[in-house]
Design a protein around this motif. Structure first.
Motif, PDB file in Angstrom:
ATOM      1  N   THR A  20       0.942  -1.097  -0.061  1.00  0.00           N
ATOM      2  CA  THR A  20      -0.132  -0.041   0.057  1.00  0.00           C
ATOM      3  C   THR A  20       1.033   1.366   0.149  1.00  0.00           C
ATOM      4  OG1 THR A  20       0.004  -0.184   2.448  1.00  0.00           O
ATOM      5  CG2 THR A  20      -1.841  -1.258   1.168  1.00  0.00           C
ATOM      6  N   LEU A  21       0.380   2.515  -0.391  1.00  0.00           N
ATOM      7  CA  LEU A  21       0.917   3.574  -0.288  1.00  0.00           C
ATOM      8  C   LEU A  21       0.934   4.298   0.575  1.00  0.00           C
ATOM      9  CD1 LEU A  21       2.171   5.589  -2.445  1.00  0.00           C
ATOM     10  CD2 LEU A  21      -0.022   6.672  -2.858  1.00  0.00           C
ATOM     11  N   TRP A  22       2.046   4.918   0.894  1.00  0.00           N
ATOM     12  CA  TRP A  22       2.414   5.694   2.376  1.00  0.00           C
ATOM     13  C   TRP A  22       3.275   6.913   2.123  1.00  0.00           C
ATOM     14  CZ3 TRP A  22       0.864   4.318   7.303  1.00  0.00           C
ATOM     15  CH2 TRP A  22       0.248   2.791   7.416  1.00  0.00           C
ATOM     16  N   ASN A  23       2.818   8.050   2.852  1.00  0.00           N
ATOM     17  CA  ASN A  23       3.750   9.192   2.442  1.00  0.00           C
ATOM     18  C   ASN A  23       5.119   8.947   3.322  1.00  0.00           C
ATOM     19  OD1 ASN A  23       2.111  10.302   0.540  1.00  0.00           O
ATOM     20  ND2 ASN A  23       0.614  11.214   2.515  1.00  0.00           N
ATOM     21  N   CYS A  24       6.320   9.246   2.776  1.00  0.00           N
ATOM     22  CA  CYS A  24       7.682   9.159   3.600  1.00  0.00           C
ATOM     23  C   CYS A  24       7.691  10.500   4.195  1.00  0.00           C
ATOM     24  CB  CYS A  24       8.632   8.713   2.632  1.00  0.00           C
ATOM     25  SG  CYS A  24       8.449   7.360   1.807  1.00  0.00           S
ATOM     26  N   MET A 106      10.544   3.540   0.928  1.00  0.00           N
ATOM     27  CA  MET A 106      11.307   4.432   1.299  1.00  0.00           C
ATOM     28  C   MET A 106      11.159   4.976   2.619  1.00  0.00           C
ATOM     29  SD  MET A 106      10.767   7.070  -2.240  1.00  0.00           S
ATOM     30  CE  MET A 106      12.067   8.353  -1.631  1.00  0.00           C
ATOM     31  N   GLY A 107      12.387   5.831   3.229  1.00  0.00           N
ATOM     32  CA  GLY A 107      12.197   6.286   4.667  1.00  0.00           C
ATOM     33  C   GLY A 107      13.177   7.109   4.874  1.00  0.00           C
ATOM     34  N   GLU A 108      12.729   7.883   5.675  1.00  0.00           N
ATOM     35  CA  GLU A 108      13.955   9.323   5.948  1.00  0.00           C
ATOM     36  C   GLU A 108      13.970   9.709   7.497  1.00  0.00           C
ATOM     37  OE1 GLU A 108      14.395  13.895   4.166  1.00  0.00           O
ATOM     38  OE2 GLU A 108      12.976  12.584   3.388  1.00  0.00           O
TER      39      GLU A 108
END
Length: 413
Positions: A20-24, A106-108
């Motif tokens: 599923t789509l998440w905002n990073c 992705m992750g930040e």
């Protein structure tokens, strides 16, 4: 026992992955789990990526931006990064996970680093795309006669058709990355040599931020289909659709001897002898009247198996019950005699019939011009079959020596 296939044939028969789509988003220094002061002009950083492992995982990438710009790449099995960085009021860490040949998660994280500190950090990874990966067991002999197939995926705006790829004992379908926030219809067709569709399965799923991750599992073309919807780690619902039963006694070429370790060091308490067999069929096989024979002190002694059945594509490890160091999961014979190291025979019999056998030696002799290679007394080295060459397993080139891997099957060249 859940063995791992190296290079590899995963042991689940049909696996569907959709992320599923998440905002990073950026994380503050609250992501720091531990900090300590040490001597020095740099900061020691231990950083770990937290993620749900997708199939076909390729690599983990970490980019660091601060007093310097650094780039790190790790293999799929190593989520930990150990860094020594100069102090800065703003270090920015951007992590990426590649799977199926493309960027998938992705992750930040942003934090301050001071000289002389030791910090433990964690970056929460978020999926940004999804893909479909399907694996279907056909068995080494491919009794179903499947020669080709297609997987069709259709949403309101897009449609895809993915051809089947053949593996050693099955078939796979894998899509490119998919748009998210869409409902997808999936249809799989499998064809025989005449081009006739002999099997089909269909499903529908929606990918949104709040949707569950659908899994479609096909245990065997001739056993049962289980449709599972997994909404969270702690909740799982399964619906089973029965098909023709596949539960029988083994025949020739159903069970293969795939690895043996005869030279376990008696001074190393972590080593133990074992023989490994593999169910290369698509049926659950009954082992009630099966025994493994191995040369010991110049003669072959047959040891009855203590397990009653083996599932399709499962690996069974037969270990030495006389030693406490043998994992209990691998003690699958009634007794054990030490296997001769330099040369000997291993025979698998069921219902009085020889299903597989081999003769191993450190070098050919007058009676055996072509032998399975033996490690002799070489410690921590077993003899393993390359499953891709199972039909040529009487040839020495189908085998190789390597570090013992009980419960894992090698399928590479």
């Amino acid at each position: 026992m859940s063995p791992i296939l190296k290079k590899h044939v995963p042991l689940a028969a049909l696996f569907l992955c959709a992320c599923t789509l998440w905002n990073c988003g950026n994380h503050s220094t609250d992501s720091t789990t531990a900090s300590a002061t040490v001597e020095g002009n740099t900061a020691n950083v231990s950083l770990r990526l937290d993620y749900s492992t997708p199939p076909l995982l390729d690599s983990l990438v970490l980019d660091c931006y601060g007093t310097d710009t650094l780039h790190y790449v790790h293999s799929a099995d190593n989520p930990n990064f150990s860094l020594e960085l100069f102090p800065s009021d703003s270090w920015n860490f951007k992590a990426k996970i590649y799977a199926n040949g493309a960027l998938m998660q992705m992750g930040e994280l942003e934090t301050k680093l001071s000289a002389g500190t030791a910090v433990n950090l964690s970056i929460q990874m978020h999926p940004v795309v999804g893909f479909v990966f399907v694996e279907i067991p056909l068995g080494l002999k491919n009794d179903a006669g499947i020669t080709s197939g297609s997987m069709k995926l259709k949403s309101a705006t897009d449609q895809y058709e993915i051809p089947m790829e053949q593996t050693v004992d099955g078939a796979v379908f894998k899509s490119d990355m998919l748009k998210l926030g869409c409902e997808y219809e999936m249809e799989i067709l499998l064809f025989n040599q005449e081009g006739k569709a002999v099997y089909s399965v269909s499903d529908k799923f929606t990918l949104t931020e709040d949707s569950p991750v659908p899994e479609l599992t096909l245990n065997s073309l001739r056993s049962q289909v289980a449709l599972a919807i997994k909404a969270a780690e702690e909740r799982r619902v399964e619906i089973t659709i029965p098909l023709k039963a596949g539960y029988r006694r083994p025949q020739v070429d159903d069970l293969l001897i795939t690895e043996f370790y005869a030279g376990a060091s008696k001074s190393d308490t972590t080593q133990y002898e074992f023989i490994e067999i593999y169910n290369g069929s698509t049926d659950t096989l009954i082992l009630d009247d099966c025994a493994i024979g191995a040369t010991s002190s110049g003669s072959i002694r047959y040891l009855p198996l203590t397990i009653s059945e083996i599932a399709p594509r499962q690996v069974l490890v037969l270990g030495d019950a006389s030693k406490d160091i043998t994992p209990p999961l691998y003690v699958n014979t009634e007794s054990w005699n030490d296997i001769t190291n330099t040369k000997g025979s291993i025979v698998l019999k069921c219902d009085g019939e020889t299903l597989d056998s081999l003769y191993y030696a450190t070098e050919p002799d007058s009676l055996h011009a072509n032998v399975v290679p033996s490690a002799g007394s070489k410690s921590n080295t077993s003899t393993q079959l390359n499953l891709a060459q199972w039909e040529n397993r009487l040839d020495s080139t189908a085998w190789y020596l390597g570090k013992p891997t009980p419960g894992e099957i090698a399928t590479g060249d």
